[in-house]
Design an enzyme around this catalytic site. Structure first.
Site, short mmCIF file in Angstrom:
data_model
loop_
_atom_site.label_atom_id
_atom_site.label_comp_id
_atom_site.label_asym_id
_atom_site.label_seq_id
_atom_site.Cartn_x
_atom_site.Cartn_y
_atom_site.Cartn_z
N LYS A 121 0.87 -3.28 4.91
CA LYS A 121 -0.02 -4.04 4.03
C LYS A 121 0.69 -4.97 3.05
O LYS A 121 1.74 -4.63 2.52
CB LYS A 121 -0.92 -3.09 3.21
CG LYS A 121 -1.97 -2.35 4.01
CD LYS A 121 -3.00 -3.25 4.69
CE LYS A 121 -3.94 -3.93 3.71
NZ LYS A 121 -4.93 -3.02 3.15
N GLU A 134 -7.42 -10.62 -6.58
CA GLU A 134 -8.52 -9.65 -6.73
C GLU A 134 -8.73 -9.27 -8.19
O GLU A 134 -9.86 -9.18 -8.68
CB GLU A 134 -8.22 -8.39 -5.92
CG GLU A 134 -8.26 -8.63 -4.42
CD GLU A 134 -7.72 -7.41 -3.67
OE1 GLU A 134 -8.39 -6.38 -3.67
OE2 GLU A 134 -6.61 -7.51 -3.10
N SER A 164 0.85 -1.18 0.00
CA SER A 164 0.00 0.00 0.00
C SER A 164 0.89 1.24 0.00
O SER A 164 1.97 1.23 0.59
CB SER A 164 -0.88 -0.01 1.25
OG SER A 164 -1.29 1.30 1.57
#
Ligand code: ARG
Length: 471
Positions: free
Chosen positions: A283, A290, A277
C-alpha cells in the site's frame, strides 16, 4: 493569587470556577499583541498627560522585560489570573510596583481583548496570504510544466470532453484566487482599532484613540464603542473564508485521491507525501489528501460554533465571546499546516500523461465535436446530436470507438460526413478548437497563464502591504 478585581468580593472564587472561566491556556498565544497594545496605550496615556513620562517609562520597561521573559520561556502563566491580560498586568505590578496599576487607566479588558485579537488575526492573515499564494503558484507551475497533456474532462464523473490537464489545474488556481480575494476582505475588517472603547461606552479620560491606532498601524478605528467591543464579525468572516478554502481543498483532494488510484492512475504522489499500511505491504496511501478532506469537519464546525455563540447576544461584551478564540486558533494552525504540505505535494506530484491520453482516446469524449462538425455544415444541433447518438450506439454494439469508423460507416449516419471528419474528432482537434474565452484550447490556457501571472503580481503587492503592518 489575589484577583485584580477582588475588591467587592468577600469570598475567594471556587477553584473549579477559576479553571472553568480561565482562558489563559489558549489566549497566552496573544502575549505579543497584548504587550504591544499596552505599550501603545501607555505611550498615549503619557502623551495626553494622563500619566507622567516617568510612569510611562517604568511601565514600558516592565512590559518589555516581561516580553523578553515570555519569549525566553521564563514566564509561568497562572490559571488564577484568568487570562493573558491579567497575567501580564499582575506581573507588571509585581515588578515595578503600584505604578503598574496605572496601565489599566482608561481601558477595560473588553477593548483590550478586542485589540489583541484584531492584531493577532491581522498578523496571521498576512502569513496565510503568503502560504495561499505559494499554493496557487504550485498549481500554476504544474499546469505550465504539463501544458500539452490531454486528459478526459468529466461531468457526473463520466468522461465528457477532452481537456488539457492544465485547464484542470488552472480551475484550481482561479478557485484559490477567489479565496485570496476573500482573505483581503477579511483583512480589511480585521484592521480596525477597538481600543479606547473602554468597557463599552468610551472613557472619561482625555485619551487619543487616533494616536493609538497610528502606533499599532491600524487602517481605521471603530466609530462606536459598543460596536468595538462586541463585534466578532471579522472572526466569523475569517472562519467563513477558511471554510470555503478547506472546502475547495477537499474537492481537490477528492480528485487527487481518485487520480492516484490504480483505476485512474493519472498521477503519482511523491513517496514523501504518502504513507504505508501496517498490514498490507504493497500500500501507498494518499493520507495527506484524505486528511485535508477530513479537516472540513472541524473548520465548518468552528464557523457554526461562532455563529451560534454570537446569535442572540445582547450588546455589549458578554463572557460568551471568550469562546471566539480556540476555533480561530485551531483553524489558523490547521490551515498553515495544510497549505504548506499541499503546495509541496502538488509540486512533487508526477503526471502520468500516457494514462490520461489513453483514457481520453478510448472513450466517446469526442462525440460533441462530431456533432459540432455536423452543426457547422448546417445541420440543426438537435439533429446532429441524434445522428451522433446513433453512431455511438452503433460503436458500442460493434465494439468500436468513433475514431475506428470508416468513412462509409460515417456516411450511413449522415451524408454530410466527409474525409475531414477523422481530423475533426482527434482529441488534439477537440482541445484546439475549444477556443472560446476561458476554454480549454492551448491558446486560451496560455492566456490563462498570463492572467494568473498578473493576479499573482497584484497579490504580491497586497502581501507586501501586509508585511509592512508588522509590529
Ligand atoms: N478573557 C476574556 C475574553 O477572552 C477577556 C475579556 C474579559 N472581560 C470581562 N469583562 N470579563 O473574552
Amino acid at each position: 493569587m489575589a484577583k485584580l478585581w477582588g475588591g467587592r468580593f468577600t469570598k475567594s472564587t471556587d477553584a473549579m470556577v477559576d479553571e472553568f472561566q480561565a482562558s489563559i491556556s489558549f489566549d497566552h498565544r496573544m502575549y505579543y499583541e497584548d504587550i504591544k497594545g499596552s505599550i501603545a496605550h501607555a505611550t498615549m496615556l503619557a502623551k495626553t498627560g494622563i500619566i507622567s513620562d516617568e510612569e510611562r517609562d517604568l511601565i514600558i520597561g516592565g512590559l518589555e522585560s516581561i516580553l523578553a521573559d515570555i519569549e525566553a520561556g521564563n514566564f509561568s502563566f497562572e490559571v488564577g489570573l484568568e487570562d493573558i491580560h491579567m497575567n501580564i498586568e499582575a506581573r507588571l505590578t509585581e515588578r515595578i510596583g503600584a505604578v503598574g496599576g496605572k496601565l489599566h487607566t482608561a481601558r477595560s479588558r473588553n477593548d483590550q481583548v478586542a485589540v489583541d485579537t484584531h492584531l493577532y488575526l491581522r498578523k496571521e492573515i498576512g502569513e496565510l496570504a503568503v502560504l495561499l499564494q505559494n499554493l496557487q503558484e504550485a498549481f500554476l507551475q504544474k499546469a505550465q510544466e504539463n501544458k500539452e497533456v490531454i486528459m478526459p474532462g468529466y461531468t457526473h464523473l463520466q468522461r465528457a470532453q477532452p481537456i488539457l490537464f492544465a485547464q484542470h489545474m488552472m480551475a484550481y488556481f482561479f478557485m484559490l484566487a477567489r479565496d485570496f480575494d476573500r482573505l483581503q476582505g477579511v483583512y480589511e475588517r480585521t484592521d480596525i482599532m477597538p481600543l479606547g472603547a473602554g468597557a463599552l461606552a468610551g472613557t472619561t479620560f482625555p485619551i487619543d484613540r487616533f494616536m493609538v491606532a497610528e502606533q499599532l498601524k491600524f487602517g481605521k478605528l471603530y466609530a462606536n464603542s459598543m460596536d468595538a467591543v462586541s463585534d466578532r464579525d471579522y472572526i466569523i468572516e475569517f472562519l467563513s473564508f477558511a471554510s470555503l478554502l478547506i472546502m475547495h481543498l477537499s474537492r481537490i483532494s477528492e480528485e487527487i485521491i481518485l487520480w492516484c488510484s490504480a483505476e485512474f492512475g493519472f498521477i503519482e504522489l511523491d513517496d514523501a507525501h504518502c504513507t504505508g499500511s501496517s498490514i498490507m505491504p504493497q500500500k501507498k496511501n494518499p493520507d495527506v489528501a484524505e486528511l485535508v478532506r477530513g479537516k472540513t469537519g472541524r473548520i465548518f464546525g468552528h464557523l457554526m460554533g461562532m455563529l451560534t455563540t454570537t446569535k442572540g447576544l445582547p450588546l455589549a461584551y458578554n463572557k460568551d465571546l471568550q469562546e471566539d478564540k480556540e476555533g480561530v486558533f485551531d483553524t489558523i494552525d490547521n490551515l498553515k499546516f495544510v497549505l504548506t504540505i499541499y503546495a509541496a505535494m502538488i509540486r512533487d506530484m508526477r503526471v502520468n500523461a500516457d494514462r490520461m491520453y489513453n483514457a481520453v482516446t478510448h472513450d466517446f469524449s469526442n462525440a460533441t465535436d462530431m456533432a459540432d462538425y455536423l452543426g457547422k455544415k448546417g445541420l440543426p444541433f438537435r439533429q446532429a446530436h441524434e445522428v451522433v447518438g446513433k453512431s455511438v450506439r452503433y460503436c458500442i454494439d460493434n465494439n468500436k470507438w468513433l475514431m475506428d469508423l470508416t468513412l462509409d460507416e460515417f456516411k450511413q449516419f449522415s451524408p454530410l460526413f466527409e474525409e475531414d471528419i477523422m481530423e475533426a474528432i482527434t482529441v488534439e482537434t477537440c482541445v484546439t478548437n475549444r477556443n472560446s474565452y476561458g476554454g480549454t484550447s492551448y491558446a486560451q490556457v496560455a492566456q490563462q497563464f498570463e492572467t494568473a501571472q498578473k493576479m499573482l503580481e497584484n497579490q504580491q503587492v497586497v502581501i507586501d502591504k501586509y508585511t509592512q503592518k508588522g509590529l
